[in-house]
Motif scaffolding. Structure first.
Motif, PDB file in Angstrom:
ATOM      1  N   GLU A   1      -4.797  -9.699  -3.197  1.00  0.00           N
ATOM      2  CA  GLU A   1      -5.677  -9.150  -4.224  1.00  0.00           C
ATOM      3  C   GLU A   1      -5.642  -7.637  -4.200  1.00  0.00           C
ATOM      4  O   GLU A   1      -5.573  -7.027  -3.132  1.00  0.00           O
ATOM      5  N   VAL A   2      -5.694  -7.042  -5.378  1.00  0.00           N
ATOM      6  CA  VAL A   2      -5.817  -5.589  -5.493  1.00  0.00           C
ATOM      7  C   VAL A   2      -7.242  -5.324  -5.963  1.00  0.00           C
ATOM      8  O   VAL A   2      -7.605  -5.614  -7.102  1.00  0.00           O
TER       9      VAL A   2
ATOM     10  N   CYS B   1       0.842  -1.208   0.000  1.00  0.00           N
ATOM     11  CA  CYS B   1       0.000   0.000   0.000  1.00  0.00           C
ATOM     12  C   CYS B   1       0.872   1.250   0.000  1.00  0.00           C
ATOM     13  O   CYS B   1       0.621   2.195  -0.758  1.00  0.00           O
TER      14      CYS B   1
ATOM     15  N   PHE C   1      -7.799  -0.072  -4.068  1.00  0.00           N
ATOM     16  CA  PHE C   1      -7.241   0.981  -4.913  1.00  0.00           C
ATOM     17  C   PHE C   1      -7.681   2.345  -4.396  1.00  0.00           C
ATOM     18  O   PHE C   1      -8.844   2.560  -4.088  1.00  0.00           O
TER      19      PHE C   1
ATOM     20  N   MET D   1       2.649   1.578  -3.425  1.00  0.00           N
ATOM     21  CA  MET D   1       1.725   1.997  -4.474  1.00  0.00           C
ATOM     22  C   MET D   1       1.330   3.466  -4.307  1.00  0.00           C
ATOM     23  O   MET D   1       1.230   4.202  -5.282  1.00  0.00           O
TER      24      MET D   1
ATOM     25  N   SER E   1       1.762  -0.826 -12.089  1.00  0.00           N
ATOM     26  CA  SER E   1       1.417  -2.146 -12.636  1.00  0.00           C
ATOM     27  C   SER E   1       2.392  -3.212 -12.148  1.00  0.00           C
ATOM     28  O   SER E   1       2.002  -4.364 -11.929  1.00  0.00           O
TER      29      SER E   1
ATOM     30  N   PHE F   1      -4.005   4.184  -1.483  1.00  0.00           N
ATOM     31  CA  PHE F   1      -4.132   2.734  -1.384  1.00  0.00           C
ATOM     32  C   PHE F   1      -4.181   2.358   0.091  1.00  0.00           C
ATOM     33  O   PHE F   1      -3.427   2.891   0.902  1.00  0.00           O
TER      34      PHE F   1
ATOM     35  N   TYR G   1       3.801  -3.203  -9.159  1.00  0.00           N
ATOM     36  CA  TYR G   1       3.388  -3.478  -7.784  1.00  0.00           C
ATOM     37  C   TYR G   1       2.123  -4.337  -7.746  1.00  0.00           C
ATOM     38  O   TYR G   1       1.996  -5.221  -6.897  1.00  0.00           O
ATOM     39  N   VAL G   2       1.199  -4.089  -8.656  1.00  0.00           N
ATOM     40  CA  VAL G   2      -0.021  -4.902  -8.721  1.00  0.00           C
ATOM     41  C   VAL G   2       0.340  -6.343  -9.061  1.00  0.00           C
ATOM     42  O   VAL G   2      -0.171  -7.286  -8.446  1.00  0.00           O
ATOM     43  N   SER G   3       1.245  -6.523 -10.023  1.00  0.00           N
ATOM     44  CA  SER G   3       1.686  -7.878 -10.388  1.00  0.00           C
ATOM     45  C   SER G   3       2.379  -8.556  -9.214  1.00  0.00           C
ATOM     46  O   SER G   3       2.163  -9.741  -8.955  1.00  0.00           O
TER      47      SER G   3
ATOM     48  N   ALA H   1       1.921  -7.916  -6.040  1.00  0.00           N
ATOM     49  CA  ALA H   1       0.912  -8.224  -5.026  1.00  0.00           C
ATOM     50  C   ALA H   1       0.183  -9.514  -5.380  1.00  0.00           C
ATOM     51  O   ALA H   1      -0.021 -10.376  -4.517  1.00  0.00           O
ATOM     52  N   ARG H   2      -0.203  -9.643  -6.616  1.00  0.00           N
ATOM     53  CA  ARG H   2      -0.909 -10.864  -7.045  1.00  0.00           C
ATOM     54  C   ARG H   2      -0.018 -12.095  -6.902  1.00  0.00           C
ATOM     55  O   ARG H   2      -0.492 -13.164  -6.524  1.00  0.00           O
TER      56      ARG H   2
END
Length: 171
Positions: A67-68, A41, A101, A44, A55, A80, A57-59, A61-62
């Protein structure tokens, strides 16, 4: 004396910086390992204007099982934030946690508009529709462009209507 200083300058400066960087690296690794949701968080939020880093950071995290969740005018904060309410985490696929988000990370949405939305939401409860949001939020802080950005990003999907229907209601 200068000869002694010159000799020290060859390695002393580098060693001091290496030690400082090692401490920062250790602290960062500790936070990422023990508080992954909060750490991501913060990362991001720090880079929310840089979509390429976001993107990544989202990858990441997954890949870590986090989950984002998409932005939501009824759930999101300015930045965030960990998803912690029961309504936010009831449908999670992972057990690790989730990140909601931040509304200020949506392109075309300023912090003043988000602060106004959060204040209105805190005082009067969740929004029931786009028209409810427009009636309750200070019109000076939210423009048509902001509403369009919310709808395009999916922040108004919780109202249960299609995005085309929501767009038609903006006028």
């Amino acid at each position: 004396i200068f000869a002694l200083l010159e000799k020290f300058a060859g390695y002393g400066f580098n060693k001091s910086h290496a030690a400082a960087y090692a401490m920062v690296a250790y602290q960062t690794a500790y936070l990422k390992a023990n508080y992954p949701v909060e750490f991501l968080c913060a990362m991001m939020t720090n880079d929310m204007a840089d979509t390429a880093k976001l993107s990544q950071y989202v990858s990441e995290a997954r890949a870590m099982g986090i989950e984002v969740l998409p932005p939501d005018v009824n759930e999101s904060q300015v930045y965030f934030a960990p998803a912690h309410s029961k309504s936010q985490i009831s449908n999670l696929k992972s057990q690790t946690g989730a990140i909601r988000f931040g509304l200020a990370a949506i392109k075309g949405v300023g912090e003043a508009a988000v602060q106004s939305i959060l204040k209105t939401r805190q005082e009067g409860g969740k929004f029931k529709s786009v028209s409810d949001m427009c009636e309750r939020v200070d019109a000076r802080t939210i423009s048509r462009k902001v509403l369009e950005a919310f709808i395009k990003s999916g922040a108004c999907d919780s109202f249960g209507e299609t995005r085309a229907t929501l767009f038609a209601q903006i006028d």
